[in-house]
Design a protein around this motif. Structure first.
Motif, PDB file in Angstrom:
ATOM      1  N   ARG A  36       1.513  -6.831  -2.317  1.00 35.48           N
ATOM      2  CA  ARG A  36       1.107  -5.586  -1.814  1.00 35.48           C
ATOM      3  C   ARG A  36       1.219  -5.375  -0.411  1.00 35.48           C
ATOM      4  NH1 ARG A  36      -3.512  -5.723  -3.611  1.00 35.48           N
ATOM      5  NH2 ARG A  36      -4.567  -6.224  -1.859  1.00 35.48           N
ATOM      6  N   VAL A  37       1.239  -6.530   0.388  1.00 35.35           N
ATOM      7  CA  VAL A  37       1.395  -6.015   1.809  1.00 35.35           C
ATOM      8  C   VAL A  37       2.740  -6.309   2.245  1.00 35.35           C
ATOM      9  CG1 VAL A  37       0.972  -7.383   3.924  1.00 35.35           C
ATOM     10  CG2 VAL A  37      -1.050  -7.234   2.225  1.00 35.35           C
ATOM     11  N   ARG A  39       5.260  -5.480   0.245  1.00 33.37           N
ATOM     12  CA  ARG A  39       6.102  -4.347   0.051  1.00 33.37           C
ATOM     13  C   ARG A  39       5.855  -3.078   0.712  1.00 33.37           C
ATOM     14  NH1 ARG A  39      10.187  -6.115  -2.893  1.00 33.37           N
ATOM     15  NH2 ARG A  39       9.441  -7.302  -4.752  1.00 33.37           N
ATOM     16  N   ARG A  40       4.345  -3.245   1.523  1.00 35.89           N
ATOM     17  CA  ARG A  40       4.128  -2.052   2.302  1.00 35.89           C
ATOM     18  C   ARG A  40       4.943  -2.014   3.643  1.00 35.89           C
ATOM     19  NH1 ARG A  40      -1.898  -0.486   4.036  1.00 35.89           N
ATOM     20  NH2 ARG A  40      -1.602   0.822   5.875  1.00 35.89           N
ATOM     21  N   PHE A  44       7.390   0.391   5.482  1.00 37.21           N
ATOM     22  CA  PHE A  44       7.366   0.833   6.699  1.00 37.21           C
ATOM     23  C   PHE A  44       8.748   0.667   7.635  1.00 37.21           C
ATOM     24  CE2 PHE A  44       6.915  -0.585  11.301  1.00 37.21           C
ATOM     25  CZ  PHE A  44       5.988   0.446  11.624  1.00 37.21           C
ATOM     26  N   TYR A  78      -3.259  -9.068   6.838  1.00 36.71           N
ATOM     27  CA  TYR A  78      -1.972  -8.569   6.593  1.00 36.71           C
ATOM     28  C   TYR A  78      -0.942  -9.267   7.645  1.00 36.71           C
ATOM     29  CZ  TYR A  78      -3.571  -4.593   3.788  1.00 36.71           C
ATOM     30  OH  TYR A  78      -4.042  -3.952   2.791  1.00 36.71           O
TER      31      TYR A  78
END
Length: 344
Positions: A36-37, A39-40, A44, A78
């Motif tokens: 999740r992190v 892919r974020r 970005f 993160y």
């Protein structure tokens, strides 16, 4: 994979990393958190920039973008995920370098290893502690003062890490289930296994324990009474890990993070005149100051640097072996004979 493999050989570096986490035995929950992190982070990045070509400035911009939306502890988590991703991919030869190295160095709190700190005599510290009436706040401060542990280690304590000789507490809570606490009543266990972003006892942690070896710290009668008073009002925790210290206002029942503990200490230190915005380590009383206080006073009282090193979690095999094998006689007796009183 060969160490000569290049980025062209891996079309989806994030997917590659997540797959390797599975091979390393990481749980589904941990892998999902990482993905999740990461892919974020991918989303970005500007068009034309990928994880393999991102620079430290891209990483810094990403971390900066998280602030405001997330708590500082979550931002740190993160960043730790991203750092581990790049560190691993560099180690296996997929990436040439880790652009998060510099970012993490900038994020890490720099502490003067031997500053000229404020000198607070024990009677003055007693007065300070007595003025803290909130059961949680008093328990946090007293645990730091009585054990010398780091703030992250304090936050990572679970109910299973505490054993007390109290029938009421033993009946009400799953205390002291750690094997290392067998035959060691009235003790706290500090694990070396907690790391930011890693799952431990069913919960992903937001702080790391810096010690390399396990430590069992005695709990004297004063700390036992303070902890009992806290447990009497402790909210039920949703976490299966059953954290020892949880929120009583914001984030009700959730594990406290280091920033929350720092805020508690800062509040009371300001009221005492022991904290000033812009003040350095030599002036301000922080959770780390309590570790310094513990070390200084216990070392002076015992004259036994080995016991203090053991309790602090300092790594030295001869120290660890000596005091682990003779814990009851050397550690507990020395500690209980010499630890300072906080309530007169």
């Amino acid at each position: 994979m060969s160490s000569t493999e290049t980025t062209q050989d891996v079309e989806d570096p994030v997917g590659y990393f997540i797959e390797d986490l599975m091979y390393h035995g990481k749980t589904d929950r941990t892998r999902e958190s990482y993905e999740r992190v990461l892919r974020r982070f991918e989303a970005f990045l500007d068009d034309g920039t990928s994880t393999s070509t991102a620079t430290h400035r891209d990483c810094m911009a990403f971390v900066h973008s998280l602030r405001g939306d997330l708590t500082e502890s979550t931002v740190a988590t993160y960043a730790a995920y991203l750092h581990r991703f790049y560190g691993y991919m560099t180690e296996v030869g997929v990436f040439e370098e880790n652009p998060m190295t510099l970012v993490m160095e900038e994020m890490d709190e720099t502490i003067d290893k031997d500053p000229a700190r404020r000198d607070i005599p024990i009677p003055r510290m007693r007065s300070f502690v007595v003025g803290i009436t909130h059961p949680l706040h008093r328990a946090l401060v007293c645990t730091l003062l009585k054990t010398g542990m780091r703030v992250g280690e304090l936050c990572n304590l679970d109910l299973r890490d505490l054993t007390v000789s109290d029938p009421e507490l033993e009946a009400a809570y799953p205390l002291g289930t750690r094997p290392a606490l067998t035959d060691r009543p009235n003790s706290l266990y500090v694990t070396p296994d907690a790391a930011v972003g890693e799952e431990l006892n069913g919960e992903v942690r937001t702080a790391s324990n810096k010690r390399k070896r396990e430590t069992v710290i005695p709990v004297d009668d004063e700390l036992r009474a303070v902890l009992k008073r806290w447990l009497a009002i402790r909210p039920d925790a949703p976490s299966p890990a059953e954290p020892l210290f949880v929120g009583t206002s914001e984030r009700w029942g959730e594990r406290l993070d280091p920033q929350a503990v720092r805020h508690v200490v800062e509040r009371y230190a300001r009221e005492e005149g022991w904290y000033r915005t812009g003040g350095g380590a030599g002036e301000n009383v922080t959770p780390h100051y309590f570790r310094h206080f513990f070390t200084t006073h216990l070392r002076d009282r015992t004259g036994d640097r080995g016991v203090v090193k053991y309790l602090r979690g300092d790594v030295a095999d001869d120290v660890i072996d000596t005091y682990t094998h003779n814990w009851g006689d050397r550690v507990r007796e020395t500690y209980e004979t010499n630890v300072y009183r906080l309530f007169g």
